[in-house]
Design a protein around this motif. Structure first.
Motif, PDB file in Angstrom:
ATOM      1  N   SER A   1     -25.298   4.252 -15.797  1.00 52.32           N
ATOM      2  CA  SER A   1     -24.776   3.189 -16.662  1.00 52.32           C
ATOM      3  C   SER A   1     -23.719   3.705 -17.628  1.00 52.32           C
ATOM      4  N   SER A   2     -23.697   5.021 -17.855  1.00 51.55           N
ATOM      5  CA  SER A   2     -22.690   5.582 -18.763  1.00 51.55           C
ATOM      6  C   SER A   2     -21.277   5.328 -18.244  1.00 51.55           C
TER       7      SER A   2
ATOM      8  N   HIS B   1     -20.224   2.648 -16.648  1.00 49.58           N
ATOM      9  CA  HIS B   1     -19.881   1.269 -16.969  1.00 49.58           C
ATOM     10  C   HIS B   1     -19.689   1.074 -18.464  1.00 49.58           C
ATOM     11  N   ARG B   2     -20.545   1.692 -19.258  1.00 52.14           N
ATOM     12  CA  ARG B   2     -20.430   1.554 -20.715  1.00 52.14           C
ATOM     13  C   ARG B   2     -19.116   2.148 -21.208  1.00 52.14           C
TER      14      ARG B   2
ATOM     15  N   PHE C   1     -19.400  -2.234 -10.109  1.00 55.52           N
ATOM     16  CA  PHE C   1     -20.632  -1.755 -10.735  1.00 55.52           C
ATOM     17  C   PHE C   1     -21.656  -2.872 -10.759  1.00 55.52           C
TER      18      PHE C   1
ATOM     19  N   ALA D   1     -26.131  -3.440 -11.822  1.00 55.19           N
ATOM     20  CA  ALA D   1     -27.393  -2.857 -12.278  1.00 55.19           C
ATOM     21  C   ALA D   1     -28.460  -3.939 -12.341  1.00 55.19           C
TER      22      ALA D   1
ATOM     23  N   HIS E   1     -32.800  -4.301 -13.569  1.00 55.18           N
ATOM     24  CA  HIS E   1     -34.097  -3.772 -13.993  1.00 55.18           C
ATOM     25  C   HIS E   1     -35.159  -4.804 -13.641  1.00 55.18           C
TER      26      HIS E   1
ATOM     27  N   THR F   1     -35.397   0.691 -12.429  1.00 56.38           N
ATOM     28  CA  THR F   1     -34.027   0.361 -12.780  1.00 56.38           C
ATOM     29  C   THR F   1     -33.090   0.910 -11.718  1.00 56.38           C
TER      30      THR F   1
ATOM     31  N   ALA G   1     -28.959   1.181 -10.450  1.00 56.95           N
ATOM     32  CA  ALA G   1     -27.553   1.029 -10.806  1.00 56.95           C
ATOM     33  C   ALA G   1     -26.696   1.565  -9.667  1.00 56.95           C
TER      34      ALA G   1
END
Length: 303
Positions: free
Chosen positions: A2-3, A5-6, A152, A154, A156, A289, A291
């Motif tokens: 996720s880093s 995408h962030r 991307f 993701a 959960h 989770t 991603a």
């Protein structure tokens, strides 16, 4: 995972121009394997006792797959054999394990949680890596091939395995569909796969949920040779968590940096010829989770 995408979102929103993403840990030399295992055993819910180590929780899914679809233990072991083969081709400083192993040797390793032997469980390692996310304008000034994040997704679905809606599907279905739709690619466009491999069953289930084969046919996909270095979808060309390194939480960063190396043509002995599109996957918890990122090779414009 996720880093990526962030960081990209922060840059797109004007909150940053260049972001360094770094992760490292020393599970083996600092914390120690015994302490790591003890801490992992404390992470399960009260409803999952006495199966209180993470491998035993993943083993539930493995046994379900074997019983439901006739998948064999050797097919699971072959995933670890592929990882060891790819790790054996790395330079010494790039891989925890440096010896190739056959599926039979994988099966002969000590049993941890039936049907998962020790060689089918992630290593306990030291290690770290980093990558930089920046604007397309900045990337155009670099003297190396840039890599673009084109899709991307993701999802959960639960925390503990006792809350898992079904062994039949994971959040990787939705995460993969989102990522591939955003990148406007299909399975035939993917040149290399970096699938999070905390256990061999993780890889098998995720390949199915990402649509690289039908549910239940993961074993046949492994047997086909498609996941080997010269196959249709080379898998975890660095050796992954099963053979290259698993320093804990930072483990997923190696799947990202290996995809970048492949797309930049810097993967040395495990370089996939003309690799231009990579699918990178991350898994957290007990299939909790998921991603997925699609990375594509850009053009180098600098002189």
């Amino acid at each position: 995972m996720s880093s990526i995408h962030r960081a990209a979102s922060a840059i797109e929103n004007g909150q940053a121009e260049t972001i360094l993403v770094v992760a490292a840990d020393a599970l083996h030399s600092d914390i120690g394997p015994r302490t790591v295992i003890e801490e992992l055993s404390d992470s399960v819910s009260e409803f999952e006792e006495p199966a209180n180590i993470v491998p035993s929780l993943y083993a539930h899914v493995a046994n379900w797959h074997l019983d439901t679809f006739g998948t064999t233990r050797k097919q699971l072991a072959e995933i670890a054999a592929i990882a060891h083969e790819h790790a054996s081709l790395q330079r010494a400083e790039r891989a925890h394990r440096q010896k190739a192993k056959s599926a039979d040797e994988i099966l002969d390793a000590p049993m941890v949680a039936t049907p998962l032997t020790a060689d089918q469980c992630a290593l306990i390692s030291d290690g770290g890596a980093a990558f930089i996310v920046t604007t397309e304008e900045n990337a155009a000034e670099l003297d190396q091939v840039p890599v673009r994040l084109t899709g991307f997704g993701a999802r959960h679905t639960h925390d503990h395995i006792s809350q898992m809606p079904s062994f039949n599907e994971t959040g990787a279905i939705e995460a993969g569909q989102r990522a591939m739709a955003e990148a406007t690619v299909d399975h035939a466009d993917i040149d290399v796969l970096q699938i999070y491999d905390c256990f061999t069953i993780t890889v098998l289930r995720i390949l199915e949920d990402l649509g690289f084969c039908e549910r239940g046919n993961g074993g046949d996909l492994v047997d086909s040779g498609a996941l080997r270095l010269t196959g249709k979808w080379p898998l975890n060309t660095h050796g992954g968590a099963l053979a290259q390194a698993h320093p804990g939480m930072p483990c997923g960063i190696f799947h990202i940096t290996e995809a970048i190396r492949q797309l930049q043509g810097r993967a040395e002995a495990t370089q996939v010829e003309d690799a231009s599109t990579a699918l990178v996957h991350g898994n957290g918890g007990i299939f909790s989770t998921q991603a997925v990122a699609i990375l594509e090779r850009g053009e180098c414009h600098a002189d």
